[in-house]
Design a protein around this motif. Structure first.
Motif, short mmCIF file in Angstrom:
data_model
loop_
_atom_site.label_atom_id
_atom_site.label_comp_id
_atom_site.label_asym_id
_atom_site.label_seq_id
_atom_site.Cartn_x
_atom_site.Cartn_y
_atom_site.Cartn_z
N ASN A 37 66.22 -12.12 18.87
CA ASN A 37 65.65 -13.36 19.40
C ASN A 37 65.18 -14.33 18.33
O ASN A 37 64.53 -15.33 18.63
N GLY A 38 65.52 -14.01 17.05
CA GLY A 38 65.30 -14.98 15.99
C GLY A 38 64.09 -14.69 15.10
O GLY A 38 63.66 -13.54 14.98
N TYR A 39 63.57 -15.75 14.51
CA TYR A 39 62.57 -15.63 13.44
C TYR A 39 61.38 -16.54 13.68
O TYR A 39 61.54 -17.64 14.19
N VAL A 40 60.21 -16.04 13.29
CA VAL A 40 59.01 -16.88 13.31
C VAL A 40 58.40 -16.83 11.91
O VAL A 40 58.66 -15.90 11.15
N ALA A 41 57.61 -17.87 11.58
CA ALA A 41 57.00 -17.90 10.25
C ALA A 41 55.50 -17.68 10.35
O ALA A 41 54.80 -18.41 11.07
N LEU A 42 55.02 -16.65 9.66
CA LEU A 42 53.59 -16.40 9.54
C LEU A 42 53.11 -17.15 8.30
O LEU A 42 53.72 -17.04 7.24
N THR A 43 52.03 -17.90 8.43
CA THR A 43 51.52 -18.63 7.26
C THR A 43 50.03 -18.35 7.08
O THR A 43 49.30 -18.20 8.05
N PHE A 44 49.63 -18.24 5.80
CA PHE A 44 48.24 -17.96 5.45
C PHE A 44 47.78 -19.00 4.43
O PHE A 44 48.33 -19.08 3.33
N ASP A 45 46.78 -19.79 4.82
CA ASP A 45 46.31 -20.89 3.98
C ASP A 45 45.09 -20.50 3.15
O ASP A 45 44.40 -19.53 3.46
N ASP A 46 44.83 -21.31 2.13
CA ASP A 46 43.58 -21.35 1.36
C ASP A 46 43.43 -20.23 0.33
O ASP A 46 42.39 -20.11 -0.29
N GLY A 47 44.46 -19.39 0.13
CA GLY A 47 44.37 -18.35 -0.90
C GLY A 47 44.83 -18.90 -2.23
O GLY A 47 45.07 -20.09 -2.35
N PRO A 48 45.04 -18.03 -3.22
CA PRO A 48 44.63 -16.62 -3.13
C PRO A 48 43.13 -16.46 -3.34
O PRO A 48 42.53 -17.22 -4.09
N ASN A 49 42.55 -15.47 -2.66
CA ASN A 49 41.11 -15.20 -2.75
C ASN A 49 40.89 -13.77 -3.21
O ASN A 49 41.42 -12.84 -2.59
N PRO A 50 40.08 -13.58 -4.29
CA PRO A 50 39.89 -12.25 -4.87
C PRO A 50 39.42 -11.21 -3.84
O PRO A 50 39.82 -10.06 -3.89
#
Ligand code: ZN
Length: 356
Positions: A37-50
């Motif tokens: 059924n295809g692809y989705v994009a997971l995104t994570f903002d504001d990193g990198p954080n220790p």
């Protein structure tokens, strides 16, 4: 004499067989059978954080997921080892500005600085400058978009907001991810425990729905297969591509926010284009658009460089015009929407193209 010739011939045949079997290996197939059924994009903002990035990368690897990390330039500068870890874990890196300002309240030179300092910081560590930019708070305008274009960056917003930044629980974040459809992008952050704890269930949910985590195509800003190279997955029930996320060319082509968020094609040779993967050679193409006045606006559909038909918009109310049973090449094809019949009495406004 005869025997020697025969051996030589057999060797040549073996060599031929070996050489030409290579491109038939599974790598040639663009669609993964485990992702029907295809692809989705997971995104994570504001990193990198220790305090968080290492745990996030471990959770993603454990779950077999890949994601796009929209890093802040100042965090990149302060944590170069974590950026290398992101790449080593199979993640893609995007630009999320240097210091997370409200971009639209900056001067154009301040905007430029936020963007180029981050490009340089990431390139210095990974060897590659990002092709994707996510504006902090999702705030954008025409000045920002033109600076992004100058830097070879595609703006990426999101279809689904996990609300992790707004105190959403792990269950709420998982529920948000369960709304993702083929091509969609979800907003999350490299910062919260609730997000981290949602990862295994997000992986489970996607798998149960035949979806995989993919990369974001710089051509369309949508999720595609990890080896997609700027293409979108094969259309199934209908693939909708927003005009404003296609690549613009021509002298006057520009984004509009009325009568819809889309693109205006003002003169001959103004166009938008993107690359689409087709498993089969016939589809219907529906374009939503409008004329800027009561004159008939015309937009041609080109696939693989050939004109396949014309969409007509007879007035200023947005309407959908469909070209049925269009034959075209398979594999990756360039799709272009272009004005060629402008006589100076109208402009064309286009909203989205749907392939079905
Ligand atoms: Zn942010």
């Amino acid at each position: 004499m005869f025997k020697a010739k025969l051996v030589k011939g057999a060797l040549a045949l073996m060599l031929f067989g070996t050489l030409f079997s290579i491109p038939l290996m599974p790598a040639a197939s663009a669609a993964d059978a485990s992702c029907p059924n295809g692809y989705v994009a997971l995104t994570f903002d504001d990193g990198p954080n220790p305090g968080n990035t290492t745990n996030l990368l471990n959770a993603l690897k454990q779950a077999g997921l890949r994601a796009t990390m929209f890093n802040l330039g100042q965090n990149v500068q302060n944590n170069p080892a974590l950026v290398r870890d992101q790449v080593a874990a199979g993640m893609w890196i995007g630009n999320h500005s240097y210091s997370h300002p409200h971009m639209t309240s900056l001067s154009s030179s301040q905007m430029s600085s936020e963007i180029t300092r981050t490009q340089q910081a990431i390139q210095a560590i990974t060897g590659t400058a990002p092709k994707l930019f996510r504006p902090p708070y999702g705030e954008t305008n025409a000045t920002l978009r033109s600076i992004l274009a100058q830097n070879g960056l595609t703006e990426v917003l999101w279809n689904v907001d996990s609300q992790d930044w707004n105190g959403a629980s792990t269950a709420q974040i998982v529920a948000a991810a369960s709304r993702l459809q083929n091509g969609d992008v979800i907003l999350m952050h490299d910062q919260y425990q609730s997000t981290l704890q949602a990862i295994p269930q997000i992986a489970q949910n996607l798998k149960s729905r035949g979806l995989c985590s993919g990369m974001i195509s710089p051509a369309t800003g949508r999720a595609v297969a990890p080896d997609g190279g700027g293409t979108t997955p094969p259309p199934t029930t209908g693939t909708k591509i927003e005009a404003e996320s296609m690549t613009k060319s021509g002298q006057y082509t520009g984004n509009i926010s009325s009568p819809f968020n889309g693109v205006a094609l003002y003169a001959n040779n103004d166009s938008v284009k993107f690359t689409q993967y087709f498993a089969t050679g016939t589809h219907n193409f529906s374009l939503r658009g409008a004329s800027n006045n009561s004159n008939m606006a015309r937009v041609d559909l080109k696939i693989g460089g050939q004109t396949k038909g014309t969409f007509y918009f007879g007035g200023s109310s947005p309407a959908v015009y469909t070209l049925n049973n269009v034959s075209h090449g398979t594999g990756n094809q360039e799709i272009e929407l272009v004005v060629t019949a402008d006589n100076g009495t109208w402009d064309a406004f286009i909203d989205y193209l749907e392939i079905h």
